[in-house]
Design an enzyme around this catalytic site. Sequence first.
Site, short mmCIF file in Angstrom:
data_model
loop_
_atom_site.label_atom_id
_atom_site.label_comp_id
_atom_site.label_asym_id
_atom_site.label_seq_id
_atom_site.Cartn_x
_atom_site.Cartn_y
_atom_site.Cartn_z
N THR A 70 -74.89 -32.83 -17.64
CA THR A 70 -73.46 -32.82 -17.71
C THR A 70 -73.17 -32.17 -19.05
O THR A 70 -72.18 -32.63 -19.80
CB THR A 70 -72.78 -34.25 -17.63
OG1 THR A 70 -73.17 -34.93 -18.78
CG2 THR A 70 -73.20 -34.76 -16.54
N THR A 116 -63.27 -34.75 -29.50
CA THR A 116 -64.21 -35.65 -28.81
C THR A 116 -65.13 -36.46 -29.75
O THR A 116 -64.90 -36.33 -30.73
CB THR A 116 -65.20 -34.27 -27.97
OG1 THR A 116 -66.04 -33.83 -29.03
CG2 THR A 116 -64.48 -33.60 -27.16
N ARG A 167 -66.11 -29.49 -37.91
CA ARG A 167 -66.24 -30.68 -37.09
C ARG A 167 -66.15 -31.87 -37.92
O ARG A 167 -66.18 -33.12 -37.45
CB ARG A 167 -67.23 -30.50 -35.88
CG ARG A 167 -67.00 -29.79 -34.95
CD ARG A 167 -67.85 -30.04 -33.75
NE ARG A 167 -67.80 -28.72 -32.63
CZ ARG A 167 -68.20 -28.75 -31.47
NH1 ARG A 167 -68.63 -29.87 -31.16
NH2 ARG A 167 -67.94 -27.82 -30.90
N SER A 224 -70.04 -26.84 -18.66
CA SER A 224 -69.18 -27.56 -19.52
C SER A 224 -67.84 -27.92 -18.79
O SER A 224 -67.36 -27.23 -17.65
CB SER A 224 -68.80 -26.77 -20.47
OG SER A 224 -67.81 -25.72 -20.45
N CYS A 225 -67.03 -28.57 -19.24
CA CYS A 225 -65.71 -28.82 -18.80
C CYS A 225 -64.59 -27.62 -18.49
O CYS A 225 -64.02 -27.32 -17.69
CB CYS A 225 -64.95 -30.09 -19.61
SG CYS A 225 -64.89 -29.69 -21.21
#
Length: 481
Positions: free
Chosen positions: A258, A319, A334, A288-289
Site C-alpha cells: 500500500t 500524516t 517534515r 499512492s493515494c
Amino acid sequence: MTANDDSFINWKNREEIAESMIPLIGKLHRERDVTVLLHSRSLVNKSVVSILKTHRFARQIDGAELSVTETMPFLQALTTLDLGPSQIDIGMLAATYKADDRGLSVTAFTAEAVAGATGANKIDRREPRDVVLYGFGRIGRLVARLLIEKAGSGNGLRLRAIVVRGAGGEDIVKRASLLRRDSIHGQFQGTITVDEETSTILANGNEIKVIYADDPSAVDYTEYGIRNAILIDNTGKWRDREGLSKHLRPGIEKVVLTAPGKGDVPNIVHGVNHDTVKPDEQILSCASCTTNAIVPPLKAMADEYGVLRGHVETVHSFTNDQNLLDNYHKSERRGRSAPLNMVITETGAASAVAKALPDLKARITGSSIRVPVPDVSIAILNLQLAREASREEVLDYLREVSLTSPLRRQIDFITAPDAVSSDFIGSRHASIVDAGALKVEGDNAILYLWYDNEFGYSCQVVRVVQYVSGVEYPTFPATAV
C-alpha cells in the site's frame, strides 16, 4: 391536506419501501454473492435513510431524483432469477429501461439485462480467500474494516490475521479499540470482542489472529491454518521486489503493497491498469493515494482530448510521518509541526503515472503541500490538451464518465457550490471532480480533484485484492467501454 402534508406522506411511503428493500438486498448478498448497486454505490448493509439519499444522487443523471418506487420492481425481479455471483446496478437497470422502447415488462427486461449472471452463464461461487494484514496503522485498520464489511456470504475475502510488533501490556486490547473507534471515520459498524489468551479479535463473526513478529521471516502462516493468502503490507518498510519477497513465507501466495513500488514492482491503479496484472505475479503495489486520485481522470481526459503535458499540485492532509511538534526528522521540512504549518514536500505521484499509464507520452510533473487537516486532500491537475474544448463540454464529459463509464467506481462528480474537504470523508471513490472549480480555456484545463487519502485509497486497495484473488465479480448491466 396541505402541500407539506403531501411531502411528509410521500417521504413516509418511500421510507417504507426502502425498509422493505433491505432484507431483499441482504438475502441476495448472503445467499448468492450478489451485490446490489445504485449507480455504482453499494446498497448492502445500508440504512433506510442511506438508501434514500443514494437514490437522490441520481439527480445528477437527468436532474430528477430516482425514486425507490422506480427501482423496487427491478430488485423484486432479481429475487426471482437464478443468479450467480455478480454486481447488479438497479439504478442503471431503471435508466436503461426508460430508454428502451420495446414494451418489455420489468421482469423480462431485467432477465435479459442480467442474463450473463443467470442459469448456465453464471460463474461459480469462489472459495474464501485468506488475507493477512502486515501492519495495523491508518490504512491497515481501514482495510480491515472494509474486508470485514465485505465478508458477505463468506465466499469472498476473509481477513485471517494481522501481523504487528509487540508493544507491551494490553497490546491486543488497545489495537482492537483503535479498530472500534476512529476520530475521523467514526465507529466500527458492528461488534468487536477480544480473546487475549488466544490473541484473537472477533469482529462481526470474523476470527482474526493477531501475530506478533519483528520480521517477516519469523512467521509460518500455515501454523495458523492460513493457506494461499494475499498479504497486504501497509507498513511501507519494504518497497522493492527483494524486500517484499521476504513476505513470501509458507501460507502466503501474493504480496500487495500500500505504497508506491520501486524498481520492477508493478504500480496498479484499479480501474486503469488492474487488468494488466499477470496471473503469476506475486508482488505488486497499489501506488499512492495521490496516484490513484489523478490517474483515472488523467486517463479519461487523455482518451477524449489528448494530453500534451501536465502538472499536479496536491494540497494534502498531514500524516503520521510528520511531527506533531517541531522535532528532528530525516526529511526536509517534515520535522516542523504538522498541525501548525503548511509544509512543502515532494510527491512521487507524477513519476508513478508512467507505470500506470505507459502509453501516455505527456510529461507530468508534481509537487505537494501538506496542510493542517487530518484527512481529505485535493489534487489540482493542470493539463495542456491536444485540442481545444469548452468548460461545458468538459463538465458534461466528466459527469458522464463518473456515471456510466468503466471508471465510475474511481471518479465521482459533485456540483455543490459550497463543498469543502470534510464533505468527502468516507468517500469510496479514488477522486471526486469539483464541477464548480473546473477551469477550461482553449487547450488548457485545470481539474480540482478531492480525495479521501485514507478511506478512498483503502477502497482502491481492496478492489485490487479482490481482482487478483478472483472475487471481483462482473457488473450488470454492462457499462460502455
